[in-house]
Design an enzyme around this catalytic site. Structure first.
Site, PDB file in Angstrom:
ATOM      1  N   LYS A   1      24.169  73.152  60.377  1.00  0.00           N
ATOM      2  CA  LYS A   1      24.266  74.165  59.323  1.00  0.00           C
ATOM      3  C   LYS A   1      25.502  75.018  59.614  1.00  0.00           C
ATOM      4  O   LYS A   1      25.395  76.183  59.993  1.00  0.00           O
ATOM      5  CB  LYS A   1      23.005  75.044  59.309  1.00  0.00           C
ATOM      6  CG  LYS A   1      21.762  74.364  58.748  1.00  0.00           C
ATOM      7  CD  LYS A   1      21.651  74.437  57.229  1.00  0.00           C
ATOM      8  CE  LYS A   1      21.450  75.865  56.745  1.00  0.00           C
ATOM      9  NZ  LYS A   1      21.426  75.905  55.244  1.00  0.00           N
TER      10      LYS A   1
ATOM     11  N   TYR B   1      15.584  75.656  71.798  1.00  0.00           N
ATOM     12  CA  TYR B   1      14.420  75.384  72.658  1.00  0.00           C
ATOM     13  C   TYR B   1      14.578  76.049  74.027  1.00  0.00           C
ATOM     14  O   TYR B   1      13.588  76.417  74.654  1.00  0.00           O
ATOM     15  CB  TYR B   1      14.232  73.878  72.858  1.00  0.00           C
ATOM     16  CG  TYR B   1      13.391  73.220  71.793  1.00  0.00           C
ATOM     17  CD1 TYR B   1      13.792  73.238  70.465  1.00  0.00           C
ATOM     18  CD2 TYR B   1      12.200  72.576  72.114  1.00  0.00           C
ATOM     19  CE1 TYR B   1      13.031  72.637  69.487  1.00  0.00           C
ATOM     20  CE2 TYR B   1      11.430  71.970  71.142  1.00  0.00           C
ATOM     21  CZ  TYR B   1      11.853  72.005  69.833  1.00  0.00           C
ATOM     22  OH  TYR B   1      11.092  71.403  68.864  1.00  0.00           O
TER      23      TYR B   1
ATOM     24  N   ASP C   1      13.876  67.797  65.725  1.00  0.00           N
ATOM     25  CA  ASP C   1      12.411  67.857  65.764  1.00  0.00           C
ATOM     26  C   ASP C   1      11.857  67.713  64.348  1.00  0.00           C
ATOM     27  O   ASP C   1      10.956  66.911  64.095  1.00  0.00           O
ATOM     28  CB  ASP C   1      11.989  69.194  66.383  1.00  0.00           C
ATOM     29  CG  ASP C   1      10.479  69.332  66.479  1.00  0.00           C
ATOM     30  OD1 ASP C   1       9.817  68.357  66.860  1.00  0.00           O
ATOM     31  OD2 ASP C   1       9.962  70.425  66.155  1.00  0.00           O
TER      32      ASP C   1
ATOM     33  N   ASP D   1      10.197  64.150  62.267  1.00  0.00           N
ATOM     34  CA  ASP D   1       8.851  64.098  61.683  1.00  0.00           C
ATOM     35  C   ASP D   1       8.910  63.582  60.245  1.00  0.00           C
ATOM     36  O   ASP D   1       8.073  62.779  59.830  1.00  0.00           O
ATOM     37  CB  ASP D   1       8.190  65.492  61.693  1.00  0.00           C
ATOM     38  CG  ASP D   1       7.230  65.657  62.873  1.00  0.00           C
ATOM     39  OD1 ASP D   1       7.477  65.025  63.924  1.00  0.00           O
ATOM     40  OD2 ASP D   1       6.243  66.412  62.754  1.00  0.00           O
TER      41      ASP D   1
ATOM     42  N   ASP E   1      19.654  70.840  55.840  1.00  0.00           N
ATOM     43  CA  ASP E   1      18.657  70.975  54.763  1.00  0.00           C
ATOM     44  C   ASP E   1      18.860  69.897  53.706  1.00  0.00           C
ATOM     45  O   ASP E   1      17.907  69.271  53.224  1.00  0.00           O
ATOM     46  CB  ASP E   1      18.700  72.386  54.149  1.00  0.00           C
ATOM     47  CG  ASP E   1      20.068  72.778  53.615  1.00  0.00           C
ATOM     48  OD1 ASP E   1      21.090  72.194  54.049  1.00  0.00           O
ATOM     49  OD2 ASP E   1      20.135  73.687  52.765  1.00  0.00           O
TER      50      ASP E   1
HETATM   51  C1  IPM Z   1       8.215  66.588  69.688  1.00  0.00           C
HETATM   52  C2  IPM Z   1       7.181  67.674  69.749  1.00  0.00           C
HETATM   53  C3  IPM Z   1       7.575  68.671  70.818  1.00  0.00           C
HETATM   54  C4  IPM Z   1       8.887  69.316  70.390  1.00  0.00           C
HETATM   55  C5  IPM Z   1       6.523  69.733  71.138  1.00  0.00           C
HETATM   56  C6  IPM Z   1       5.195  69.107  71.506  1.00  0.00           C
HETATM   57  C7  IPM Z   1       6.988  70.684  72.205  1.00  0.00           C
HETATM   58  O1  IPM Z   1       7.025  68.255  68.495  1.00  0.00           O
HETATM   59  O2  IPM Z   1       8.449  65.923  70.717  1.00  0.00           O
HETATM   60  O3  IPM Z   1       8.792  66.382  68.617  1.00  0.00           O
HETATM   61  O4  IPM Z   1       8.909  70.291  69.636  1.00  0.00           O
HETATM   62  O5  IPM Z   1       9.931  68.828  70.829  1.00  0.00           O
HETATM   63 MG    MG Z   2       8.118  67.313  66.944  1.00  0.00          MG
END
Ligand code: IPM
Ligand code: MG
Length: 370
Positions: free
Chosen positions: A193, A142, A250, A254, A226
């Site tokens: 990884k 990042y 990240d 999700d 993975d």
């Molecule tokens: C998160 C989001 C952010 C990230 C974006 C909005 C920059 O996806 O907080 O998970 O990638 O960290």
């Molecule tokens: Mg995210």
């Protein structure tokens, strides 16, 4: 009673709608004398770009640094698709994380029993799920330099992002994970990884060494990122605390959030280091969900992740874990009573809007504290 300085950054899309509901809870706690807050508000994301030409102003950054905790709604939306890359809404969020050194991102994924059927996975796979992803938030790809697109002059371009980790960055995030594991089921799974990335090799070695030095009492396991993604959907209850880098965190968070039925349910905390003299740490709390521009302005968004984020602020910044417990119990209570926003609706069942859900949670809170 201590007054807690809280900065609200509602942001874009559904951010202001869910922030209105967290304000309802804050006002109620204040009015009951349960906690005392001094609340300020400012802009972040696309709305800040519209007002100031930057996704977070220097003045907002100063307020953020002065606050005991920040509550952020969400940033971004198609409206800002054309703004310069360095001023895109997400850059405001990234600046807050980086400039406040919020290196530890805690993303719990908890499946409320009442919602086990809202998950796309079978009930027995997710019911009672309680895992915590600890994501490194200020390093890795990042922020690594160089980060650029070069013109090679032969009709080709070259895009470069750099994955970079220093030992201290891995050490401090792993320590957070081990400490938290001790308060839970005492197990840490570290994901990288190392089979393809040098940063993965250093990550694994550093976590292993810290474990041997300070945390032998905690169970440690390593998984390739993975494979861990696959295990998360196969049998997620094998995990307790998962520690991983910025990009893998990240993605994995999700996946983890969807196990619980809805992205609308999950809060997160981003924490800095504890200051040795004041005992305080910079902290920002935000829902894991995004700005959801498709449903913004319609009063149908789920405010639970935002209200849960206030709960995490009470727990991790203000020493009010007992009040946080009550907020969580109130959320569980309204869900058990069958109240649902559209995103977590039972097949054919009734739905309520954002404000009704906020009101119901406050009413349940009143019952819990009576
Ligand atoms: C998160 C989001 C952010 C990230 C974006 C909005 C920059 O996806 O907080 O998970 O990638 O960290
Ligand atoms: Mg995210």
């Amino acid at each position: 009673m201590a007054t807690h300085k809280l900065l609200l950054l509602a942001g874009d899309g559904i951010g202001p709608e869910v922030t209105a509901e967290v304000k309802r809870v804050i006002s109620w706690l204040d009015a009951q004398g349960i906690a005392s807050f001094a609340v300020e508000e400012d802009l972040v994301g696309g709305c800040a770009y519209d007002a100031h030409g930057v996704p977070v102003s220097d003045a907002a950054m100063e307020r953020a640094k002065a606050a005991d905790a920040i509550l952020l709604g969400a940033v971004g939306g198609p409206k800002w698709a054309g703004v310069p890359y360095e001023h895109r809404p997400e850059a405001g969020l990234l600046r807050l994380r980086k400039d406040l050194s919020l290196f530890a991102n805690l993303r719990p994924a908890l499946c409320y029993p009442a919602l086990a059927d809202a998950s796309s996975l079978k009930r027995e796979v997710v019911e009672g799920l309680d895992i915590l992803i600890v994501r490194e938030l200020t390093g890795g790809v990042y922020f690594g330099e160089p980060k650029t697109i070069l013109d090679l002059g032969n009709g080709q371009k070259r895009a470069i992002d750099t994955q970079v980790y220093d030992t201290y960055e891995i050490d401090r995030i792993a320590a957070v994970a081990f400490e938290l594991a001790r308060t839970r089921r005492n197990k840490v799974t570290s994901a990288e990884k190392h089979n393809v990335m040098r940063s993965g090799v250093l990550w694994k070695d550093t976590v292993t060494a810290l474990h041997a030095k300070d945390y032998k009492d905690v169970e440690l396991e390593h998984q390739l990122a993975d494979s861990l993604a696959m295990q998360l959907v196969r049998w997620p209850k094998q995990f307790d605390v998962i520690v991983t880098d910025n990009l893998f965190g990240d993605i994995l968070s999700d996946i983890a959030s969807m196990l619980t039925g809805s992205l609308g349910m999950l809060p997160s905390a981003s924490l800095g280091a504890v200051d040795a003299t004041t005992g305080k740490r910079a902290a920002m709390y935000e829902p894991v969900h995004g700005s959801a521009p498709d449903i913004a302005g319609r009063g149908i968004a789920n405010p639970i992740a935002m209200i849960g984020s206030l709960g995490m602020a009470l727990r991790y910044s203000f020493g009010l874990g007992d009040v946080a417990d009550k907020i969580e119990a109130a959320i569980a209570g309204v869900l058990a009573a069958g109240l649902r926003t559209a995103d977590i609706r039972a097949p054919g069942g009734p739905i309520i809007g954002t404000a009704d859900m906020g009101e119901a949670i406050v009413a349940e809170l009143a019952k819990q504290t009576a």
